[in-house]
Design a protein around this motif. Structure first.
Motif, PDB file in Angstrom:
ATOM      1  N   LYS A 144       0.641 -93.773 -34.648  1.00 49.89           N
ATOM      2  CA  LYS A 144       2.075 -93.875 -34.360  1.00 49.89           C
ATOM      3  C   LYS A 144       2.693 -92.488 -34.480  1.00 49.89           C
ATOM      4  CE  LYS A 144       2.256 -98.574 -36.258  1.00 49.89           C
ATOM      5  NZ  LYS A 144       2.812 -99.436 -37.341  1.00 49.89           N
ATOM      6  N   LEU A 145       2.964 -91.881 -33.344  1.00 49.78           N
ATOM      7  CA  LEU A 145       3.485 -90.523 -33.294  1.00 49.78           C
ATOM      8  C   LEU A 145       5.004 -90.549 -33.146  1.00 49.78           C
ATOM      9  CD1 LEU A 145       0.762 -89.139 -30.904  1.00 49.78           C
ATOM     10  CD2 LEU A 145       1.025 -88.529 -33.312  1.00 49.78           C
ATOM     11  N   ILE A 146       5.700 -89.777 -33.971  1.00 52.72           N
ATOM     12  CA  ILE A 146       7.159 -89.856 -34.017  1.00 52.72           C
ATOM     13  C   ILE A 146       7.792 -88.469 -33.982  1.00 52.72           C
ATOM     14  CG2 ILE A 146       7.097 -92.016 -35.312  1.00 52.72           C
ATOM     15  CD1 ILE A 146       7.816 -90.439 -37.838  1.00 52.72           C
ATOM     16  N   SER A 147       9.043 -88.443 -33.538  1.00 53.65           N
ATOM     17  CA  SER A 147       9.926 -87.299 -33.771  1.00 53.65           C
ATOM     18  C   SER A 147      11.034 -87.786 -34.692  1.00 53.65           C
ATOM     19  CB  SER A 147      10.512 -86.777 -32.454  1.00 53.65           C
ATOM     20  OG  SER A 147       9.517 -86.177 -31.654  1.00 53.65           O
ATOM     21  N   VAL A 157       7.787 -98.098 -21.740  1.00 55.43           N
ATOM     22  CA  VAL A 157       7.877 -96.714 -21.281  1.00 55.43           C
ATOM     23  C   VAL A 157       6.492 -96.067 -21.271  1.00 55.43           C
ATOM     24  CG1 VAL A 157       8.871 -94.438 -21.747  1.00 55.43           C
ATOM     25  CG2 VAL A 157      10.228 -96.507 -22.183  1.00 55.43           C
ATOM     26  N   LEU A 158       6.169 -95.415 -20.155  1.00 54.52           N
ATOM     27  CA  LEU A 158       4.963 -94.602 -20.052  1.00 54.52           C
ATOM     28  C   LEU A 158       5.283 -93.180 -20.478  1.00 54.52           C
ATOM     29  CD1 LEU A 158       3.727 -95.693 -16.493  1.00 54.52           C
ATOM     30  CD2 LEU A 158       3.026 -96.645 -18.699  1.00 54.52           C
ATOM     31  N   VAL A 159       4.418 -92.590 -21.273  1.00 56.93           N
ATOM     32  CA  VAL A 159       4.548 -91.190 -21.673  1.00 56.93           C
ATOM     33  C   VAL A 159       3.452 -90.411 -20.953  1.00 56.93           C
ATOM     34  CG1 VAL A 159       4.603 -89.553 -23.581  1.00 56.93           C
ATOM     35  CG2 VAL A 159       5.405 -91.916 -23.926  1.00 56.93           C
ATOM     36  N   ILE A 160       3.849 -89.478 -20.108  1.00 59.75           N
ATOM     37  CA  ILE A 160       2.880 -88.708 -19.338  1.00 59.75           C
ATOM     38  C   ILE A 160       2.186 -87.685 -20.236  1.00 59.75           C
ATOM     39  CG2 ILE A 160       2.600 -87.075 -17.435  1.00 59.75           C
ATOM     40  CD1 ILE A 160       3.115 -89.967 -16.574  1.00 59.75           C
ATOM     41  N   GLY A 161       0.866 -87.616 -20.121  1.00 54.27           N
ATOM     42  CA  GLY A 161       0.091 -86.654 -20.894  1.00 54.27           C
ATOM     43  C   GLY A 161      -0.394 -85.496 -20.048  1.00 54.27           C
ATOM     44  N   VAL A 212      -1.653 -90.861 -18.218  1.00 50.35           N
ATOM     45  CA  VAL A 212      -0.805 -91.465 -19.247  1.00 50.35           C
ATOM     46  C   VAL A 212      -1.322 -91.075 -20.627  1.00 50.35           C
ATOM     47  CG1 VAL A 212       0.088 -93.617 -20.225  1.00 50.35           C
ATOM     48  CG2 VAL A 212      -0.207 -93.400 -17.749  1.00 50.35           C
ATOM     49  N   PHE A 213      -0.444 -90.507 -21.429  1.00 48.97           N
ATOM     50  CA  PHE A 213      -0.792 -90.201 -22.825  1.00 48.97           C
ATOM     51  C   PHE A 213      -0.623 -91.420 -23.711  1.00 48.97           C
ATOM     52  CE2 PHE A 213       0.483 -89.099 -27.133  1.00 48.97           C
ATOM     53  CZ  PHE A 213      -0.528 -88.245 -27.532  1.00 48.97           C
ATOM     54  N   GLY A 214       0.469 -92.133 -23.523  1.00 49.07           N
ATOM     55  CA  GLY A 214       0.729 -93.261 -24.408  1.00 49.07           C
ATOM     56  C   GLY A 214       1.902 -94.089 -23.952  1.00 49.07           C
ATOM     57  N   LEU A 215       2.341 -94.969 -24.855  1.00 47.30           N
ATOM     58  CA  LEU A 215       3.389 -95.943 -24.561  1.00 47.30           C
ATOM     59  C   LEU A 215       4.435 -95.941 -25.658  1.00 47.30           C
ATOM     60  CD1 LEU A 215       0.980 -98.884 -23.704  1.00 47.30           C
ATOM     61  CD2 LEU A 215       2.315 -97.622 -22.017  1.00 47.30           C
ATOM     62  N   THR A 216       5.658 -96.226 -25.271  1.00 52.04           N
ATOM     63  CA  THR A 216       6.699 -96.492 -26.247  1.00 52.04           C
ATOM     64  C   THR A 216       7.625 -97.563 -25.685  1.00 52.04           C
ATOM     65  OG1 THR A 216       8.342 -95.460 -27.716  1.00 52.04           O
ATOM     66  CG2 THR A 216       8.197 -94.591 -25.471  1.00 52.04           C
ATOM     67  N   GLY A 233      11.812 -95.675 -28.639  1.00 46.70           N
ATOM     68  CA  GLY A 233      11.026 -95.518 -29.849  1.00 46.70           C
ATOM     69  C   GLY A 233      10.348 -96.830 -30.279  1.00 46.70           C
ATOM     70  N   PRO A 234      10.032 -97.001 -31.569  1.00 44.96           N
ATOM     71  CA  PRO A 234      10.193 -95.988 -32.620  1.00 44.96           C
ATOM     72  C   PRO A 234       9.231 -94.822 -32.482  1.00 44.96           C
ATOM     73  CG  PRO A 234       9.947 -98.209 -33.553  1.00 44.96           C
ATOM     74  CD  PRO A 234       9.548 -98.288 -32.105  1.00 44.96           C
ATOM     75  N   TRP A 235       8.065 -95.082 -31.872  1.00 45.55           N
ATOM     76  CA  TRP A 235       6.979 -94.101 -31.839  1.00 45.55           C
ATOM     77  C   TRP A 235       6.246 -94.208 -30.522  1.00 45.55           C
ATOM     78  CZ3 TRP A 235       7.108 -97.434 -36.306  1.00 45.55           C
ATOM     79  CH2 TRP A 235       6.584 -98.715 -36.059  1.00 45.55           C
ATOM     80  N   ILE A 236       5.305 -93.299 -30.326  1.00 46.91           N
ATOM     81  CA  ILE A 236       4.381 -93.360 -29.197  1.00 46.91           C
ATOM     82  C   ILE A 236       3.029 -93.826 -29.714  1.00 46.91           C
ATOM     83  CG2 ILE A 236       3.133 -92.026 -27.454  1.00 46.91           C
ATOM     84  CD1 ILE A 236       5.510 -90.076 -27.470  1.00 46.91           C
ATOM     85  N   VAL A 237       2.467 -94.812 -29.041  1.00 45.12           N
ATOM     86  CA  VAL A 237       1.104 -95.268 -29.308  1.00 45.12           C
ATOM     87  C   VAL A 237       0.203 -94.712 -28.207  1.00 45.12           C
ATOM     88  CG1 VAL A 237      -0.411 -97.293 -29.331  1.00 45.12           C
ATOM     89  CG2 VAL A 237       1.776 -97.359 -30.540  1.00 45.12           C
ATOM     90  N   PRO A 238      -0.843 -93.959 -28.542  1.00 49.54           N
ATOM     91  CA  PRO A 238      -1.735 -93.420 -27.508  1.00 49.54           C
ATOM     92  C   PRO A 238      -2.333 -94.526 -26.651  1.00 49.54           C
ATOM     93  CG  PRO A 238      -2.150 -92.364 -29.611  1.00 49.54           C
ATOM     94  CD  PRO A 238      -1.230 -93.511 -29.891  1.00 49.54           C
ATOM     95  N   VAL A 239      -2.575 -94.195 -25.407  1.00 45.24           N
ATOM     96  CA  VAL A 239      -3.054 -95.196 -24.461  1.00 45.24           C
ATOM     97  C   VAL A 239      -4.387 -95.795 -24.900  1.00 45.24           C
ATOM     98  CG1 VAL A 239      -4.239 -93.539 -22.960  1.00 45.24           C
ATOM     99  CG2 VAL A 239      -3.288 -95.647 -21.993  1.00 45.24           C
TER     100      VAL A 239
END
Length: 288
Positions: free
Chosen positions: A5-8, A135-139, A154-158, A189-195
């Protein structure tokens, strides 16, 4: 393997990024070579470095000591997909055929806030609405990405509440920009989960307002798949690491009830994507 769980976040009087584990929060800015979560996402070494720290599980902050920010506060682009579930097209009751291409618009970073932070109810409108989305997070960035290779970017999802001010979306003939960009009208958020920690084919989404279930659907019912969206968007725009693509909301937003069920001060909106996370925000009237 535990889900990463990656966060800012903000803590100790400054903005930081890190990861959340069972014991608390590890500050990756202090423990890696990366300057931001976006730079970690962009690096081939980023995910491995984060996993090693997650295994050690150091605690720099308790979760109660941080304020969540949107996961990629410095994203180059936040691209939002309009109608992307067949039932949503039918909701408009205009007799239109299913669209051949996705409806797209851009949102500013400032139109979103983080998990647990207030959604700002604007005094200019009584038609403040919610829209739960994946949400898709582009890697890996790229241009004209083939559909068959798209998921490798895709890097991950939020999770997103792509909040909308409905009457302001109708102020102009050909755009919805005004109603989609009120300050802190949405959340991510809350975080990004890797794909690698999620099953893209089995994702589902539910949205509650207070304790009332308003939206519920699965990605299998999307008109435009994740792969197609990445392919289509990258045809005209170069995708960059850390870009966010909000992939559309199911039926059940407040505007579609009779009478409409718009958000009011004191409401709490909760969007859940099993295997990814639960995003929750209170609604607070903006003071002017």
């Amino acid at each position: 393997m535990n889900t990463l769980k990656l966060i800012s976040f903000h803590a100790g009087d400054r903005d930081r990024f890190g990861l959340l584990h069972d014991a608390g929060v590890a500050d990756l800015g202090e423990r890696t070579e990366f300057a931001s979560l976006r730079s970690l996402i962009a690096s081939p070494k980023g995910i491995e470095a984060a996993r090693l720290i997650a295994e050690a599980a150091p605690v720099d902050f308790k979760e109660t000591e941080i304020a969540y920010r949107i996961p990629v506060p410095d994203a180059d682009k936040i691209i939002c997909v309009g109608v992307n579930y067949a039932d949503r097209n039918a909701e408009y009751k205009d007799g239109s055929e299913l669209p051949k291409y996705p409806s797209l618009f851009l949102r500013t970073r400032g139109s979103f806030t983080g998990h647990g932070q207030p959604l700002m109810l604007p005094p200019e409108s009584p038609q403040f609405d919610y829209e739960g989305e994946i949400v898709l997070v582009i890697g890996k960035g790229g241009r004209r990405i083939p559909e068959e290779n798209a998921l490798s970017h895709v890097f991950g999802l939020t999770v997103c509440n792509e909040g909308s001010v409905r009457d302001w979306m109708r102020h102009a003939k050909f755009n919805v920009t005004q109603g989609k960009n009120f300050n802190h009208s949405g959340s991510i958020g809350p975080w990004i989960v890797p794909v690698d920690d999620a099953d893209l084919s089995a994702l589902s989404l539910s949205t509650w307002v207070n304790d009332e279930l308003r939206q519920e659907d699965t990605v299998g019912r999307m008109m435009f798949s994740f792969s197609y969206l990445i392919h289509y968007i990258s045809t005209f725009a170069e995708l960059m690491p850390g870009d966010l693509i909000a992939t559309g909301t199911p039926t059940g937003s407040g505007a579609r009830f009779d009478p409409p069920k718009y958000l009011v001060e004191g409401d709490v909106v909760r969007v859940r994507v099993p295997g990814v996370g639960t995003l929750e925000n209170p609604v607070v009237r903006e003071q002017v």
